[in-house]
Every structure is written in C-alpha cells, then in structure tokens.
Design a protein around this motif. Structure first.
Motif, PDB file in Angstrom:
ATOM      1  N   PRO A  13      85.151  85.344  69.563  1.00  0.00           N
ATOM      2  CA  PRO A  13      84.956  86.652  68.917  1.00  0.00           C
ATOM      3  C   PRO A  13      83.793  87.390  69.569  1.00  0.00           C
ATOM      4  CG  PRO A  13      85.100  84.879  67.300  1.00  0.00           C
ATOM      5  CD  PRO A  13      85.004  84.219  68.642  1.00  0.00           C
ATOM      6  N   LEU A  14      83.894  88.688  69.674  1.00  0.00           N
ATOM      7  CA  LEU A  14      82.887  89.483  70.366  1.00  0.00           C
ATOM      8  C   LEU A  14      81.496  89.291  69.776  1.00  0.00           C
ATOM      9  CD1 LEU A  14      82.502  91.488  72.640  1.00  0.00           C
ATOM     10  CD2 LEU A  14      82.901  93.348  71.007  1.00  0.00           C
ATOM     11  N   HIS A  15      81.419  89.131  68.444  1.00  0.00           N
ATOM     12  CA  HIS A  15      80.102  88.996  67.818  1.00  0.00           C
ATOM     13  C   HIS A  15      79.420  87.682  68.178  1.00  0.00           C
ATOM     14  CE1 HIS A  15      82.559  86.764  64.862  1.00  0.00           C
ATOM     15  NE2 HIS A  15      81.435  86.141  64.556  1.00  0.00           N
ATOM     16  N   ARG A  16      80.175  86.746  68.764  1.00  0.00           N
ATOM     17  CA  ARG A  16      79.597  85.465  69.183  1.00  0.00           C
ATOM     18  C   ARG A  16      79.322  85.420  70.681  1.00  0.00           C
ATOM     19  NH1 ARG A  16      82.732  80.379  67.412  1.00  0.00           N
ATOM     20  NH2 ARG A  16      80.835  79.481  68.282  1.00  0.00           N
ATOM     21  N   CYS A  17      79.585  86.520  71.365  1.00  0.00           N
ATOM     22  CA  CYS A  17      79.384  86.583  72.808  1.00  0.00           C
ATOM     23  C   CYS A  17      78.050  87.242  73.154  1.00  0.00           C
ATOM     24  CB  CYS A  17      80.521  87.376  73.465  1.00  0.00           C
ATOM     25  SG  CYS A  17      82.143  86.591  73.320  1.00  0.00           S
ATOM     26  N   LYS A  18      77.499  86.837  74.279  1.00  0.00           N
ATOM     27  CA  LYS A  18      76.277  87.439  74.795  1.00  0.00           C
ATOM     28  C   LYS A  18      76.636  88.420  75.907  1.00  0.00           C
ATOM     29  CE  LYS A  18      73.068  85.003  72.578  1.00  0.00           C
ATOM     30  NZ  LYS A  18      72.023  85.602  71.743  1.00  0.00           N
ATOM     31  N   THR A  19      75.963  89.540  75.939  1.00  0.00           N
ATOM     32  CA  THR A  19      76.131  90.499  77.015  1.00  0.00           C
ATOM     33  C   THR A  19      74.953  90.364  77.968  1.00  0.00           C
ATOM     34  OG1 THR A  19      77.296  92.062  75.584  1.00  0.00           O
ATOM     35  CG2 THR A  19      76.357  92.945  77.619  1.00  0.00           C
ATOM     36  N   ILE A  20      75.244  90.175  79.247  1.00  0.00           N
ATOM     37  CA  ILE A  20      74.202  90.032  80.257  1.00  0.00           C
ATOM     38  C   ILE A  20      74.133  91.323  81.070  1.00  0.00           C
ATOM     39  CG2 ILE A  20      73.398  88.719  82.251  1.00  0.00           C
ATOM     40  CD1 ILE A  20      75.017  86.344  81.226  1.00  0.00           C
ATOM     41  N   HIS A  21      72.969  91.906  81.142  1.00  0.00           N
ATOM     42  CA  HIS A  21      72.739  93.099  81.960  1.00  0.00           C
ATOM     43  C   HIS A  21      71.942  92.669  83.194  1.00  0.00           C
ATOM     44  CE1 HIS A  21      73.989  95.772  78.640  1.00  0.00           C
ATOM     45  NE2 HIS A  21      73.351  94.901  77.863  1.00  0.00           N
TER      46      HIS A  21
END
Length: 203
Positions: A13-21
């Motif tokens: 689920p998206l809420h459990r994913c980390k976004t890396i910049h």
C-alpha cells in the motif's frame, strides 16, 4: 503496455512505502574548469571542493521549491555524502532559517563554512541530516573527491550526524588508484541495501 489491461495492484500500500528523492550537489568550484578540461580535476586547489556562487543560487532555488511545495514537511531523513559541496547543498536546502546564537540548538552549518560567505544555518525545524561514506562520489586520484577529517566537519557542521563514519581521516580515497566502475556500482548497491535495511528497522 496494453491500454485496455487492468492495472495490477501495487506490491505494498502506498502509505507503507517510502519515497526517495535524489539530489545532486550544486555546482562546485571544480565543476567550472573540469567541464572545460577534464584534467582540471587533478588540480590540488580543488581538494574537497566547495560550492560556487552559482551553486549557492541553485541551492536557494531548490530550497524555495522544497519549502513552498510543502515537501519539507514530508522529509524524515536527509542522507549526505561527507564532502563539503554535498554537505553545503544538504544543509542549504533542508536546513532551518538563519541561526541565532541565542537559540537552544546547534547550527547545521557555521558561518562561512568552506569559504561560502554565508550566514550560519539553524537545525531548528529541520529533518535530521546524516553523513554516509557509501554514497560518496567516484573515489581516488581527483583531489576534489577527497574528504577532510570528520573532526573538521563536525566543527563546520555541528548538527550533522557523522557517527556512522568509522575513520576520522579519509582512508577510502587513494592518491594513485581510481575506483573502477564495477567497484563504484558495488558500493552503490551496498548503500541501497543499507538504506533498505534502515527503512525496514524503522516502524
């Protein structure tokens, strides 16, 4: 991809994913001449190269975007290579406002760190910034890619976390040996595995 095919569900689920910049450092003094003549990267004057005035302008522009977009409120952690230009970029973009001596927090950067002619930067309301050796640039031969001692960095960037760096002096950079592309790729993979383990450990 077949436009008529149903989209497959995400693995997590998206809420459990980390976004890396991923952010590249702004223009350093070594980049100006190095872009014209590759041999300029051998100049000892560019040891642990700091940002140019244009580089700081690039930092300010990215900082304005990060803050005006609200992205700064979604950043949990900033990971930076322990080099002057990368640390200046990280604290300049993600740091707090101008540092006041009476503030009960350490500055992320002292005034004029790396001959930058900039005011000190506060760590107040800024995400934690940690220095990690694994994400350094191509190692060896070029003086611009050699870091200074951790003890010197700690004086210049007091609120940056250098605890993950084992050696005070730079033992990874070799004067006569340039890291191969295969070694660089292996180090990058090691960094990504370290980061994946870090995010798994966090709740």
């Amino acid at each position: 991809m077949d436009g008529g095919a149903a989209a497959s569900p995400a693995l997590f689920p998206l809420h459990r994913c980390k976004t890396i910049h991923l952010v590249r450092h702004a223009q350093g003094i070594h980049n100006v001449e190095g872009d014209k003549n590759y041999k300029a990267y051998m100049n000892p004057h560019y040891f642990d190269a700091h940002l140019t005035q244009l580089g700081w302008h690039q930092v300010d522009n990215l900082r304005n975007h990060v803050h005006s977009s609200g992205l700064i409120n979604k950043i949990d952690l900033v990971i930076a290579s322990p080099l002057m230009r990368t640390l200046q970029t990280a604290v300049g973009v993600f740091g707090g406002e101008g540092y006041r001596d009476k503030a009960d927090v350490l500055p992320l950067m002292v005034a004029n760190a790396g001959d930058c002619n900039r005011a000190a930067i506060s760590s107040l309301n800024a995400p934690p910034i940690v220095a990690v050796e694994l994400c350094r640039e191509h190692l060896g031969v070029h003086p611009c890619d050699r870091r200074r001692s951790v003890s010197e960095y700690q004086f210049l960037f007091p609120a940056v976390d250098f605890s993950l760096i084992d050696s005070d002096e730079d033992i990874l950079w070799k004067a006569n040996v340039r890291e191969t592309k295969e070694e660089l790729a292996a180090r990058g993979l090691k960094f990504m595995n370290w980061y994946a383990f870090l995010t798994i450990k966090k709740p």
